[in-house]
Design a protein around this motif. Sequence first.
Motif, PDB file in Angstrom:
ATOM      1  N   LEU A 139       0.833  -1.204   0.000  1.00 25.95           N
ATOM      2  CA  LEU A 139       0.000   0.000   0.000  1.00 25.95           C
ATOM      3  C   LEU A 139       0.868   1.255   0.000  1.00 25.95           C
ATOM      4  CD1 LEU A 139      -2.838   1.163   0.014  1.00 25.95           C
ATOM      5  CD2 LEU A 139      -2.809   1.051   2.507  1.00 25.95           C
ATOM      6  N   ILE A 140       1.984   1.233   0.701  1.00 26.71           N
ATOM      7  CA  ILE A 140       2.900   2.375   0.698  1.00 26.71           C
ATOM      8  C   ILE A 140       3.429   2.612  -0.718  1.00 26.71           C
ATOM      9  CG2 ILE A 140       5.188   3.162   1.470  1.00 26.71           C
ATOM     10  CD1 ILE A 140       4.522   1.803   4.181  1.00 26.71           C
ATOM     11  N   CYS A 141       3.851   1.553  -1.389  1.00 30.12           N
ATOM     12  CA  CYS A 141       4.352   1.680  -2.764  1.00 30.12           C
ATOM     13  C   CYS A 141       3.249   2.151  -3.703  1.00 30.12           C
ATOM     14  CB  CYS A 141       4.917   0.350  -3.248  1.00 30.12           C
ATOM     15  SG  CYS A 141       6.415  -0.146  -2.387  1.00 30.12           S
ATOM     16  N   LEU A 142       2.051   1.638  -3.520  1.00 34.20           N
ATOM     17  CA  LEU A 142       0.929   2.020  -4.361  1.00 34.20           C
ATOM     18  C   LEU A 142       0.560   3.488  -4.162  1.00 34.20           C
ATOM     19  CD1 LEU A 142      -1.054   0.829  -6.421  1.00 34.20           C
ATOM     20  CD2 LEU A 142      -2.600   0.434  -4.538  1.00 34.20           C
ATOM     21  N   CYS A 143       0.579   3.953  -2.923  1.00 39.90           N
ATOM     22  CA  CYS A 143       0.302   5.368  -2.647  1.00 39.90           C
ATOM     23  C   CYS A 143       1.364   6.256  -3.289  1.00 39.90           C
ATOM     24  CB  CYS A 143       0.231   5.622  -1.142  1.00 39.90           C
ATOM     25  SG  CYS A 143      -1.289   5.054  -0.375  1.00 39.90           S
ATOM     26  N   ALA A 144       2.610   5.833  -3.244  1.00 40.86           N
ATOM     27  CA  ALA A 144       3.680   6.606  -3.877  1.00 40.86           C
ATOM     28  C   ALA A 144       3.464   6.666  -5.390  1.00 40.86           C
ATOM     29  CB  ALA A 144       5.042   5.987  -3.560  1.00 40.86           C
ATOM     30  N   LEU A 145       3.056   5.558  -5.988  1.00 42.11           N
ATOM     31  CA  LEU A 145       2.770   5.521  -7.419  1.00 42.11           C
ATOM     32  C   LEU A 145       1.572   6.407  -7.758  1.00 42.11           C
ATOM     33  CD1 LEU A 145       3.672   4.225 -10.065  1.00 42.11           C
ATOM     34  CD2 LEU A 145       2.121   2.332  -9.576  1.00 42.11           C
ATOM     35  N   GLN A 146       0.552   6.390  -6.897  1.00 42.70           N
ATOM     36  CA  GLN A 146      -0.611   7.258  -7.108  1.00 42.70           C
ATOM     37  C   GLN A 146      -0.218   8.726  -7.019  1.00 42.70           C
ATOM     38  OE1 GLN A 146      -3.470   5.622  -4.229  1.00 42.70           O
ATOM     39  NE2 GLN A 146      -4.903   5.491  -5.931  1.00 42.70           N
ATOM     40  N   LEU A 147       0.659   9.060  -6.093  1.00 42.31           N
ATOM     41  CA  LEU A 147       1.120  10.446  -5.979  1.00 42.31           C
ATOM     42  C   LEU A 147       1.830  10.901  -7.250  1.00 42.31           C
ATOM     43  CD1 LEU A 147       2.447  10.870  -2.339  1.00 42.31           C
ATOM     44  CD2 LEU A 147       0.586  12.093  -3.435  1.00 42.31           C
ATOM     45  N   LEU A 148       2.711  10.052  -7.768  1.00 44.53           N
ATOM     46  CA  LEU A 148       3.431  10.402  -8.991  1.00 44.53           C
ATOM     47  C   LEU A 148       2.485  10.592 -10.167  1.00 44.53           C
ATOM     48  CD1 LEU A 148       6.571   8.080  -8.773  1.00 44.53           C
ATOM     49  CD2 LEU A 148       6.475  10.562  -8.505  1.00 44.53           C
ATOM     50  N   SER A 149       1.531   9.680 -10.324  1.00 43.01           N
ATOM     51  CA  SER A 149       0.601   9.793 -11.459  1.00 43.01           C
ATOM     52  C   SER A 149      -0.329  10.990 -11.291  1.00 43.01           C
ATOM     53  CB  SER A 149      -0.195   8.500 -11.640  1.00 43.01           C
ATOM     54  OG  SER A 149      -1.095   8.304 -10.581  1.00 43.01           O
ATOM     55  N   ALA A 150      -0.734  11.293 -10.059  1.00 46.17           N
ATOM     56  CA  ALA A 150      -1.605  12.452  -9.823  1.00 46.17           C
ATOM     57  C   ALA A 150      -0.843  13.758 -10.066  1.00 46.17           C
ATOM     58  CB  ALA A 150      -2.165  12.418  -8.411  1.00 46.17           C
ATOM     59  N   LEU A 151       0.431  13.814  -9.682  1.00 47.14           N
ATOM     60  CA  LEU A 151       1.231  15.014  -9.927  1.00 47.14           C
ATOM     61  C   LEU A 151       1.443  15.231 -11.425  1.00 47.14           C
ATOM     62  CD1 LEU A 151       3.858  14.752  -7.062  1.00 47.14           C
ATOM     63  CD2 LEU A 151       2.080  16.490  -7.314  1.00 47.14           C
ATOM     64  N   GLU A 152       1.681  14.153 -12.148  1.00 45.25           N
ATOM     65  CA  GLU A 152       1.827  14.253 -13.605  1.00 45.25           C
ATOM     66  C   GLU A 152       0.542  14.778 -14.228  1.00 45.25           C
ATOM     67  OE1 GLU A 152       0.951  12.733 -17.605  1.00 45.25           O
ATOM     68  OE2 GLU A 152       0.204  11.764 -15.792  1.00 45.25           O
ATOM     69  N   ARG A 153      -0.570  14.246 -13.807  1.00 49.08           N
ATOM     70  CA  ARG A 153      -1.857  14.674 -14.339  1.00 49.08           C
ATOM     71  C   ARG A 153      -2.148  16.127 -13.950  1.00 49.08           C
ATOM     72  NH1 ARG A 153      -7.501  11.428 -13.347  1.00 49.08           N
ATOM     73  NH2 ARG A 153      -8.710  12.496 -14.937  1.00 49.08           N
ATOM     74  N   GLN A 154      -1.768  16.504 -12.744  1.00 53.11           N
ATOM     75  CA  GLN A 154      -1.991  17.870 -12.281  1.00 53.11           C
ATOM     76  C   GLN A 154      -1.234  18.869 -13.147  1.00 53.11           C
ATOM     77  OE1 GLN A 154      -4.165  19.227 -10.553  1.00 53.11           O
ATOM     78  NE2 GLN A 154      -3.472  20.110  -8.650  1.00 53.11           N
ATOM     79  N   ILE A 155      -0.017  18.538 -13.519  1.00 51.39           N
ATOM     80  CA  ILE A 155       0.797  19.433 -14.351  1.00 51.39           C
ATOM     81  C   ILE A 155       0.109  19.697 -15.685  1.00 51.39           C
ATOM     82  CG2 ILE A 155       2.953  19.563 -15.670  1.00 51.39           C
ATOM     83  CD1 ILE A 155       4.275  18.101 -13.239  1.00 51.39           C
ATOM     84  N   PHE A 156      -0.359  18.624 -16.348  1.00 48.03           N
ATOM     85  CA  PHE A 156      -0.981  18.806 -17.662  1.00 48.03           C
ATOM     86  C   PHE A 156      -2.345  19.474 -17.563  1.00 48.03           C
ATOM     87  CE2 PHE A 156       2.100  15.424 -18.699  1.00 48.03           C
ATOM     88  CZ  PHE A 156       2.804  16.125 -19.666  1.00 48.03           C
ATOM     89  N   ASP A 157      -3.055  19.280 -16.450  1.00 46.40           N
ATOM     90  CA  ASP A 157      -4.320  19.988 -16.269  1.00 46.40           C
ATOM     91  C   ASP A 157      -4.079  21.474 -16.016  1.00 46.40           C
ATOM     92  OD1 ASP A 157      -5.889  17.771 -16.727  1.00 46.40           O
ATOM     93  OD2 ASP A 157      -6.082  17.249 -14.616  1.00 46.40           O
ATOM     94  N   PHE A 158      -2.982  21.813 -15.324  1.00 46.57           N
ATOM     95  CA  PHE A 158      -2.628  23.220 -15.144  1.00 46.57           C
ATOM     96  C   PHE A 158      -2.277  23.863 -16.485  1.00 46.57           C
ATOM     97  CE2 PHE A 158      -1.857  23.198 -10.453  1.00 46.57           C
ATOM     98  CZ  PHE A 158      -2.521  24.383 -10.180  1.00 46.57           C
ATOM     99  N   LEU A 159      -1.564  23.125 -17.324  1.00 44.10           N
ATOM    100  CA  LEU A 159      -1.194  23.668 -18.631  1.00 44.10           C
ATOM    101  C   LEU A 159      -2.415  23.936 -19.505  1.00 44.10           C
ATOM    102  CD1 LEU A 159       1.955  21.500 -19.421  1.00 44.10           C
ATOM    103  CD2 LEU A 159       1.896  23.924 -18.840  1.00 44.10           C
ATOM    104  N   GLY A 160      -3.479  23.161 -19.309  1.00 43.15           N
ATOM    105  CA  GLY A 160      -4.696  23.353 -20.085  1.00 43.15           C
ATOM    106  C   GLY A 160      -5.748  24.175 -19.383  1.00 43.15           C
ATOM    107  N   PHE A 161      -5.435  24.716 -18.209  1.00 42.24           N
ATOM    108  CA  PHE A 161      -6.373  25.508 -17.418  1.00 42.24           C
ATOM    109  C   PHE A 161      -7.681  24.762 -17.166  1.00 42.24           C
ATOM    110  CE2 PHE A 161      -3.668  28.568 -19.642  1.00 42.24           C
ATOM    111  CZ  PHE A 161      -3.154  29.252 -18.571  1.00 42.24           C
ATOM    112  N   GLN A 162      -7.587  23.481 -16.854  1.00 42.02           N
ATOM    113  CA  GLN A 162      -8.744  22.642 -16.563  1.00 42.02           C
ATOM    114  C   GLN A 162      -9.013  22.720 -15.066  1.00 42.02           C
ATOM    115  OE1 GLN A 162     -10.368  21.460 -19.029  1.00 42.02           O
ATOM    116  NE2 GLN A 162      -9.212  20.013 -20.247  1.00 42.02           N
ATOM    117  N   TRP A 163      -9.832  23.653 -14.629  1.00 42.00           N
ATOM    118  CA  TRP A 163      -9.981  23.946 -13.206  1.00 42.00           C
ATOM    119  C   TRP A 163     -10.672  22.838 -12.423  1.00 42.00           C
ATOM    120  CZ3 TRP A 163      -6.458  27.124 -12.314  1.00 42.00           C
ATOM    121  CH2 TRP A 163      -6.154  28.145 -13.201  1.00 42.00           C
TER     122      TRP A 163
END
Length: 196
Positions: A10-34
């Motif tokens: 679960l610790i490893c999975l949470c770390a993987l979820q954090l990485l994927s969510a941060l990646e997605r957050q970056i591209f949503d910021f670039l597209g101004f998807q509030w």
Amino acid sequence: MGCCTGRCSLICLCALQLLSALERQIFDFLGFQWAPILGNFLHIIVVILGLFGTIQYRPRYIVVYTVWTALWVTWNVFIICFYLEVGGLSKDTDLMTFNISVHRSWWREHGPGCVRRVLPPSAHGMMDDYTYVSVTGCIVDFQYLEVIHSAVQILLSLVGFVYACYVISIFMEEEDTYSCDLHIFKHLFIWRLIVE
């Protein structure tokens, strides 16, 4: 506990979820998807909470994480339906930007292989309008990239839900065993005082 336990997974999975969510957050910021930006922010906070709960043996935090994963799956199913235009939804609406702007997914113009050309505006249009941007040659259409991102989030959340439930049950068993041992020790101690 050993390293290959549900807790470590679960610790490893949470770390993987954090990485994927941060990646997605970056591209949503670039597209101004509030709307997705807000959802990703909440997801990052709750995943950190779940990670903390797993490391610190706090089942209540993991319960919050578990409830959130169910909501997160629902949100990502909505995103998939939105981009695939299921049930009357349209990917060309300003729903993801809360009708604040005409921005769309960043992947719409910057996907793999996409060639972006700015077309001259017509007499009735505005210069800032995205209808004057022509995008050709994309290897994968932007809506499918958004669907893939949401599908990955759903997969990680479902696996996280299962592991979180398992870790909660393990923590509860250990807590019950500990309280039972304490209860027995207390009775033995009182019995010993009475006998002596």
